[in-house]
Design an enzyme around this catalytic site. Structure first.
Site, short mmCIF file in Angstrom:
data_model
loop_
_atom_site.label_atom_id
_atom_site.label_comp_id
_atom_site.label_asym_id
_atom_site.label_seq_id
_atom_site.Cartn_x
_atom_site.Cartn_y
_atom_site.Cartn_z
N SER A 1 55.39 30.90 -70.71
CA SER A 1 54.72 32.19 -70.90
C SER A 1 53.27 31.96 -71.32
O SER A 1 52.91 30.89 -71.79
CB SER A 1 55.43 33.00 -71.99
OG SER A 1 55.03 32.58 -73.29
N ASP A 2 52.45 32.98 -71.15
CA ASP A 2 51.13 32.94 -71.74
C ASP A 2 51.27 33.30 -73.23
O ASP A 2 52.33 33.70 -73.69
CB ASP A 2 50.18 33.90 -71.02
CG ASP A 2 48.73 33.46 -71.12
OD1 ASP A 2 48.38 32.72 -72.06
OD2 ASP A 2 47.92 33.85 -70.25
N TRP A 3 50.16 33.20 -73.94
CA TRP A 3 50.14 33.36 -75.40
C TRP A 3 50.70 34.73 -75.82
O TRP A 3 50.10 35.77 -75.54
CB TRP A 3 48.70 33.22 -75.89
CG TRP A 3 48.47 33.29 -77.36
CD1 TRP A 3 48.69 34.38 -78.16
CD2 TRP A 3 47.95 32.27 -78.21
NE1 TRP A 3 48.33 34.09 -79.45
CE2 TRP A 3 47.87 32.79 -79.51
CE3 TRP A 3 47.54 30.96 -78.00
CZ2 TRP A 3 47.39 32.06 -80.59
CZ3 TRP A 3 47.06 30.23 -79.07
CH2 TRP A 3 46.99 30.76 -80.35
N GLY A 4 51.85 34.73 -76.46
CA GLY A 4 52.43 35.96 -76.99
C GLY A 4 53.07 36.87 -75.97
O GLY A 4 53.54 37.97 -76.33
N ALA A 5 53.14 36.46 -74.69
CA ALA A 5 53.55 37.38 -73.64
C ALA A 5 55.02 37.78 -73.73
O ALA A 5 55.40 38.86 -73.29
CB ALA A 5 53.27 36.77 -72.27
#
Length: 725
Positions: free
Chosen positions: A266-270
């Site tokens: 995932s991307d940051w916090g996604a």
């Protein structure tokens, strides 16, 4: 460790240990004494800080041979199975030797130069202990309001695919397993992150599946075909579902259709963002939907660590889903040789030797010069080394030339424009700031006027502060700030030649600059050696050869404006000018100010003798397209010859032009070179209304030229078997 051993290891792991392998955090959450590393997303108040993340299987944002060796040693000493950490970071366009931003790299139209830049980035970063780079970003972009256009290579799916392959080759090389100077590449952001509504970062993306497949997916596929080891999810929605929890997108399209079996991160916090998106009520539901979608690593939120165990125990999620994710993670660690050598590549002496080496700086300087695009030249360029030059503007002495994603670069290492220009001149330039990026005072302008009055030519160094573009750098007004436009207007009153050099991360609305300047050089954020590269071009030691890979709008009201558009049912050029009822603006042209593929040189090129080897392509056949290109100027130069194709009658509407090939040719004054392309039925294929990938019988146009606007064309037809001409 062979694959059967990996399976045995997974069978011995607890659910908590598996969930930990599937979580990624900054270094301080594994070792509080290590520092946070580079923070590339929201951090304050995130729930991840409340969880015990010390068992996480990978770290992002930290670098440095000694620091990462220490982190690895401490982690493995307390790991029950001595499973090594993966170290990942955003090495986007260079580690310490910073190359131009990716949009600028695209403007080189030089895959070999891009591959070299990625190889140098990998060598420096690997010596600093890193294993994975979150690059390349291959998102297709059409809206310059979006700040992250600087991280893409442009608006064309074919060209983006060419560069996607070049980045992956440079990072990973031919032997990722055996070569500790290489990094695993993570292609991002899957999928269609480059099409947010209104150009606003993280915003909704909504498009037809046919458009998704036709324009946005090809570059990801190219990167995967080249062997990219990881894929990062996008923040946006796809077909109404956040990409990170989109089972159809990840399981069906990415895994099954594209055959990707590497790590999906995932991307940051996604993962947790499924909650504000409105498709998950809480962290538990976000964890369930994301793991079911096939995301192997959750970055910087605690949903997996908090809830995977409970979800398995409640028989809501199969433990087999965790096992397949952990297997992919361990396989990459094995492929990188980390089980045999957890400190792979991390070597302080090697790090000191390769980082910012003379050879790396030379490559960065040459590539930066290739990436700059000469937009206008009424004879003010090239400068003469005995001229009196006034160098004015907020970028005259600025070291902010690396752009917003050079997280490991240091401004102390950046060569300024003042340094580059001073090295060329017989006497020092007159230098004045003239204004700040977004503010100006009377005294600043007066000093600039005074310095310019005593000069033969004014070089204006203008642009955006790096924080005005990049992630979360969306803007509705893409002109230069008013303070800089005021400075231009005041200096114009002196009647002296003005050469403007632009430093920015997006195509701009250039009104207030383009009319007032005799010459305009688009330098983007050119990187560590930017000042010298710009000076090489200004003084003609290097001939400009860059070509735009993203159109410059006439004004922001046209956006999105791109070359491969549809014709519409009422095209402007087929309706009488006095007729109102055509597809046009009342207050602006339809066309961009500068089109895709555009770029000037200090010499001129003439195209002639465009020929086709045949007027018909048979099924499984091909034709040759040849053109003569002559250097009609007085300087040696490099031209990028571009090939476009149009399907005149398709099963669905086809673009007015599509790039299908390009060749670079070096020519001396008076020299003619023949450039030859091949066109086959594969070039003619597209996604039909039923999403089949095929080509239509009938008539096509092939066009060749220096950019997408200025081309010569010929017609040919495609005849499948059984059809007579």
């Amino acid at each position: 460790m062979n694959q059967s051993k990996l399976h045995e290891l997974i069978n011995e792991m607890t659910i908590e240990e598996k969930a930990a392998q599937m979580s990624q955090v900054v270094s301080s959450l594994i070792n509080e004494n290590s520092g946070k590393g580079k923070i590339t997303g929201p951090f304050a108040g995130m729930e991840v800080a409340k969880e015990d993340m010390s068992g996480s299987g990978s770290i992002l944002g930290a670098a440095g041979a000694d620091d990462l060796r220490a982190l690895q040693k401490e982690y493995m000493e307390r790991s029950r199975f001595s499973i090594p950490l993966l170290f990942m970071a955003d090495v986007i366009h260079g580690y310490k030797t910073v190359f131009p931003v990716p949009l600028a790299l695209g403007c080189t139209w030089d895959p070999e130069a891009v591959e070299e830049s990625a190889a140098i980035a990998a060598e420096e970063a690997a010596a600093a202990g890193l294993h994975v780079t979150f690059s390349p970003m291959v998102d297709l972009v059409r809206d310059p309001r979006w700040g992250r256009v600087m991280e893409s290579t442009g608006e064309d799916p074919y060209l983006n695919g060419v560069f996607a392959r070049a980045f992956v080759r440079g990072y990973q090389g031919d032997d990722l397993e055996g070569d500790s100077t290489k990094l695993a590449a993570c292609v991002k952001h899957f999928a269609a992150y480059g099409a947010p509504e209104g150009g606003r970062d993280y915003n909704t993306v909504d498009m037809s599946e046919r458009q998704l497949r036709e324009y946005y997916l090809p570059a990801y596929e190219a990167a995967l075909d080249e062997g990219a080891e990881l894929v990062m999810t996008a923040f946006n929605t796809v077909a109404g579902i956040p990409a990170t929890s989109n089972k159809w997108l990840m399981r069906d399209v990415l895994r099954k259709e594209m055959g990707f079996d590497g790590i999906l991160i995932s991307d940051w916090g996604a993962v947790q963002e499924a909650i504000p998106h409105g498709v998950a009520a809480d962290n538990k539901e976000a964890a369930r939907k994301t793991v079911e979608a096939g995301v192997d690593i959750e970055m910087m939120t605690p949903c997996y660590v908090q809830h995977l165990k409970t979800l398995v125990q409640e028989n809501v999620v199969s433990e087999a889903l965790l096992d397949e994710a952990v297997l992919r993670i361990l396989k990459l660690k094995q492929k990188l040789g980390l089980f045999d050598n957890p400190y792979r590549g991390a070597d302080r002496e090697l790090q000191e030797a390769v980082t910012l080496s003379e050879a790396n700086r030379k490559a960065a300087r040459e590539t930066a010069a290739k990436s700059c695009v000469l937009l206008k030249n009424n004879g003010a360029l090239p400068l003469q080394k005995d001229q009196r030059v006034a160098l004015i503007g907020p970028f005259a002495e600025s070291r902010d030339l690396m752009g917003p994603w050079s997280i490991f670069g240091s401004e102390d290492d950046v060569v300024t424009v003042r340094t580059g220009v001073s090295e060329k001149l017989s006497s020092a330039p007159n230098v004045a700031q003239g204004c700040d990026i977004e503010a100006v005072t009377y005294d600043q302008v007066q000093e600039a006027v005074e310095m310019a009055s005593d000069a033969d030519v004014i070089v204006l160094a203008l642009g955006e502060h790096s924080e005005m573009s990049g992630e979360a750098g969306s803007r509705t007004d893409i002109r230069l700030p008013e303070a800089q436009l005021q400075l231009v207007a005041e200096l114009k009153k002196l009647g002296k030649p003005i050469v403007t050099v632009l430093f920015n991360g997006r195509p701009l609305d250039l009104h207030g600059v383009i009319e007032e300047s005799d010459s305009v050089l688009e330098a983007w954020y050119p990187g560590t050696e930017g000042g010298r590269a710009v000076a090489d071009l200004l003084f003609g030691d290097t001939n400009p050869s860059g070509k735009l890979t993203m159109s410059f709008p006439y004004n922001v009201g046209q956006v999105p404006v791109y070359y491969n558009s549809f014709n519409t049912g009422r095209p402007k050029d087929q309706i009488a000018p006095e007729d109102r009822f055509a597809s046009k603006y009342l207050d602006a042209p339809n066309e961009p100010l500068f089109p895709f593929g555009y770029g000037l040189s200090y010499t001129s090129f003439d195209y002639s003798n465009l020929q086709l080897s045949s007027g018909v392509i048979k099924e499984n056949g091909k034709i040759q397209v040849s053109v003569d290109v002559t250097n009609t100027g007085t300087a040696a130069g490099e031209e990028t010859v571009q090939l476009y194709v149009r399907d005149l009658v398709g099963e669905v509407v086809r673009p007015v032009k599509e790039l299908k090939g390009f060749r670079k040719v070096q020519l001396k004054p008076g020299e003619t070179g023949q450039v030859v392309f091949e066109v086959d039925e594969q070039v003619l294929k597209y996604h039909h209304s039923d999403l089949t990938f095929a080509c239509d019988p009938g008539e096509f146009i092939v066009s060749v030229g220096p950019d997408s606007r200025n081309t010569e064309e010929r017609r040919f037809s495609y005849q499948p078997a059984g059809q007579r001409g």
